[in-house]
Enzyme design. Structure first.
Site, short mmCIF file in Angstrom:
data_model
loop_
_atom_site.label_atom_id
_atom_site.label_comp_id
_atom_site.label_asym_id
_atom_site.label_seq_id
_atom_site.Cartn_x
_atom_site.Cartn_y
_atom_site.Cartn_z
N ALA A 10 42.02 -0.05 14.62
CA ALA A 10 42.29 0.67 13.37
C ALA A 10 41.08 1.46 12.90
O ALA A 10 40.85 1.61 11.70
CB ALA A 10 42.71 -0.33 12.29
N ALA A 11 40.29 1.99 13.85
CA ALA A 11 39.04 2.65 13.47
C ALA A 11 39.17 4.15 13.29
O ALA A 11 38.30 4.78 12.68
CB ALA A 11 37.96 2.36 14.52
N ARG A 16 44.89 14.56 11.70
CA ARG A 16 46.14 15.30 11.56
C ARG A 16 46.95 14.89 10.33
O ARG A 16 47.90 15.57 9.96
CB ARG A 16 46.99 15.13 12.83
CG ARG A 16 46.54 16.04 13.98
CD ARG A 16 47.45 15.89 15.18
NE ARG A 16 47.06 14.76 16.00
CZ ARG A 16 47.74 14.34 17.08
NH1 ARG A 16 48.85 14.97 17.44
NH2 ARG A 16 47.32 13.31 17.76
N GLN A 75 33.44 -0.40 14.35
CA GLN A 75 33.13 0.52 15.44
C GLN A 75 32.47 1.74 14.82
O GLN A 75 33.13 2.62 14.29
CB GLN A 75 34.42 0.90 16.19
CG GLN A 75 34.18 1.76 17.42
CD GLN A 75 35.48 2.20 18.09
OE1 GLN A 75 36.53 2.23 17.45
NE2 GLN A 75 35.40 2.57 19.35
N ASP A 105 48.18 2.20 14.21
CA ASP A 105 49.08 3.32 13.91
C ASP A 105 50.38 3.25 14.71
O ASP A 105 51.07 4.24 14.86
CB ASP A 105 48.38 4.65 14.14
CG ASP A 105 47.90 4.84 15.58
OD1 ASP A 105 48.06 3.91 16.39
OD2 ASP A 105 47.36 5.93 15.89
N ASN A 230 50.78 10.08 13.87
CA ASN A 230 49.61 10.94 13.82
C ASN A 230 49.63 11.92 12.65
O ASN A 230 48.59 12.47 12.31
CB ASN A 230 49.48 11.72 15.14
CG ASN A 230 49.19 10.81 16.31
OD1 ASN A 230 48.20 10.10 16.31
ND2 ASN A 230 50.08 10.81 17.29
N ASN A 406 52.06 -0.38 -37.28
CA ASN A 406 51.09 -1.38 -36.86
C ASN A 406 49.65 -0.88 -36.80
O ASN A 406 48.73 -1.67 -36.59
CB ASN A 406 51.48 -1.95 -35.49
CG ASN A 406 51.68 -0.86 -34.44
OD1 ASN A 406 51.92 0.30 -34.77
ND2 ASN A 406 51.61 -1.22 -33.18
N TYR A 407 49.41 0.41 -37.00
CA TYR A 407 48.07 0.97 -36.80
C TYR A 407 47.59 1.63 -38.08
O TYR A 407 48.28 2.47 -38.65
CB TYR A 407 48.12 2.00 -35.66
CG TYR A 407 46.79 2.57 -35.26
CD1 TYR A 407 45.71 1.76 -34.96
CD2 TYR A 407 46.62 3.95 -35.15
CE1 TYR A 407 44.48 2.30 -34.58
CE2 TYR A 407 45.41 4.50 -34.76
CZ TYR A 407 44.34 3.67 -34.48
OH TYR A 407 43.14 4.20 -34.10
N ARG A 460 62.52 1.31 -53.48
CA ARG A 460 62.99 2.68 -53.40
C ARG A 460 62.53 3.43 -54.64
O ARG A 460 62.54 2.88 -55.75
CB ARG A 460 64.52 2.74 -53.33
CG ARG A 460 65.14 2.03 -52.14
CD ARG A 460 66.63 2.00 -52.28
NE ARG A 460 67.28 1.29 -51.18
CZ ARG A 460 68.49 0.77 -51.25
NH1 ARG A 460 69.19 0.87 -52.38
NH2 ARG A 460 69.01 0.14 -50.21
#
Length: 476
Positions: A10-11, A16, A75, A105, A230, A406-407, A460
């Protein structure tokens, strides 16, 4: 298995792919490409696995950080497959069994194929067995050259092949089973006198024959298993085959897929029997779906767990959620990192943001948004409501247009609503505020102070009617 190890090559960078991501880390049906041969090697019985990495080694190291049976060999220069195997030799020092060599791959190889290959290798007494395939168009593959007795005498890379050798259709799949004692001695002796100037692993076949040792071929029945990736065209083709396999496995286990080709289920998804999944559904890896569920067209489910008999209607999006039994998720709903208990109904067009915890028999209706709330059993908010940073008791009715404010511009504050509260339409809770149980909040009320239990809260502005005002305005 103590006498079987695996090396995953898998190196390579994968130029492509035209990507900033190393080729073997591109996702394939929910998992990086390289994870597929690793999983198959494990299932075939490999007790030790060495992944040979090069480009973006740290990315692969991070991915495999929790896999105790995998070591990584680096590698530094990609000088060919023989050199890659030599780089892995140190991590298998002292190992004396059989070694599977797989490509990162080539993700579609099946466990059954590897097991059959290992069994054939043992039965023939070979030091090396090569997996081969018949390709109508063998362009790009190394060709298998057999002797009169059917043994493999060499593999010729296409760039080094004669016209007669190129006409052969049996090709090298790049997957091997070798005796460790022979393999690691042979890779030390490989040269690079070829068109590419690389150290070809295939040269060890000639070495074995020169020593009078047996090399055999094990043909694979389906060439799709050994297709290499690839570029992104091939990646999409491999994903199509992978998902077809996944779909077939679920269907054989009792799941109905209305159109398997238009259903996108990742590797690792668990689905119970008698669940029906309509076209266009996407279910990401790691999800669990119970028995007897219905997932309607276009739903997207990620990182979630659904109990039995859930219904997810069209175009719902569910991420990181846990759902109980008999839950109905209606069309257009988006859910993220939330928990929903049994018999709840969500949507249509609802949005459960992270931290939403809904009890049994809760109803969240159309255009309701929740965030960091706990909502008790039997409560409901049917439409056009925002509930954030709130704890809501059991059997609470939240009227249309209700908002938890809430903020305050600096900090987030929490709203607490007790059991059996009736909230009228168009109510604002200005947090922090606590509402006692069995209370009625009148429509149009802005709640700025705590409300005791068993109360009516109404706030109200007095209504003023100015008769004739509209006519006077017209005449001005």
């Amino acid at each position: 298995m103590d006498n079987l190890a695996a090396i995953i090559l898998a190196a390579g960078k994968g130029t492509r792919m035209k990507s900033g991501i190393v080729k073997v880390m591109h996702p394939l049906a929910g998992a990086p490409m390289v994870a597929w041969p690793v999983a198959v090697a494990r299932q075939a019985g490999a007790g030790r696995i060495v992944a040979v990495v090069g480009h973006q080694a740290e990315r692969l190291r991070e991915h495999f950080s929790n896999d105790a049976d995998i070591t990584l060999a680096v590698q530094e220069e990609q000088l060919g497959t023989g050199h890659a195997v030599a780089c892995a030799a140190g991590d298998l020092s002292g190992f004396s069994g059989k070694v599977l060599i797989l490509c990162g791959d080539v993700p579609l190889i099946r466990t059954e194929t590897l097991r059959a290959m290992v069994a054939a290798h043992e039965a023939t007494g070979a030091v090396l067995t090569v997996l081969t395939a018949r390709q109508e168009n063998p362009h790009g593959y190394g060709r298998i050259i057999r002797g009169f007795d059917g043994r493999v005498i060499r593999i010729v890379e296409e760039k080094d092949a004669t016209p007669d050798e190129r006409s052969r259709t049996e090709v090298n799949a790049g997957i091997y089973c070798a005796e460790a004692s022979f393999l690691f001695d042979a890779v030390k002796r490989i040269g690079n006198d070829n068109a590419q100037g690389e150290y070809y692993l295939t040269d060890i076949i000639t070495m074995a024959n020169d020593r009078g040792l047996r090399c055999t071929a094990h043909p694979v029945a389906d060439p799709v298993e050994v297709m290499g990736i690839n570029d992104r065209v091939q990646l999409a083709e491999a994903a199509r085959h992978a998902r077809r396999r996944i779909a077939e496995e679920h269907m054989l286990n009792g799941v109905t897929l209305v159109d398997p080709a238009a259903t996108y289920i990742d590797q690792g998804v668990v689905i119970g029997a008698d669940t029906t999944i309509q076209p266009g559904v996407q279910i990401a890896g790691g999800c669990r779906v119970g028995e007897g569920c219905t997932i309607e067209a276009g739903a997207i489910i990620k990182g979630s767990e659904l109990g039995d008999r859930c219904v997810v209607e069209s175009r719902a999006v569910i991420r990181g959620c846990r759902l109980g039994s008999d839950v109905v998720i209606k069309a257009g709903t988006v859910m993220e990192d939330s928990t929903v208990m049994d018999h709840a109904a969500i949507g249509p067009m609802a949005h459960l943001r992270p931290g939403s915890e809904l009890g049994a028999h809760v109803k969240i209706g159309n255009f309701v948004e929740t965030k960091k709330i706990v909502m008790g059993e039997g409560s409901k908010a049917s439409h056009l409501t925002y509930l954030g940073d709130a704890t809501i008791g059991r059997n609470v009715n939240v009227g249309c247009g209700t908002i938890t404010c809430n903020y305050d511009g600096v900090n987030k504050h929490r709203t607490v609503i007790g059991d059996d509260v009736f909230v009228g339409s168009d109510v604002q809770f200005v947090a922090p505020v606590t509402i006692g149980s069995n209370t009625l909040i009148a429509a149009g009320t802005t709640v700025t102070r705590d409300v005791p239990a068993d109360s009516l809260a109404i706030a109200r502005t007095p209504q003023i009617n100015k008769e004739g005002w509209k006519l006077r305005k017209r005449d001005q």
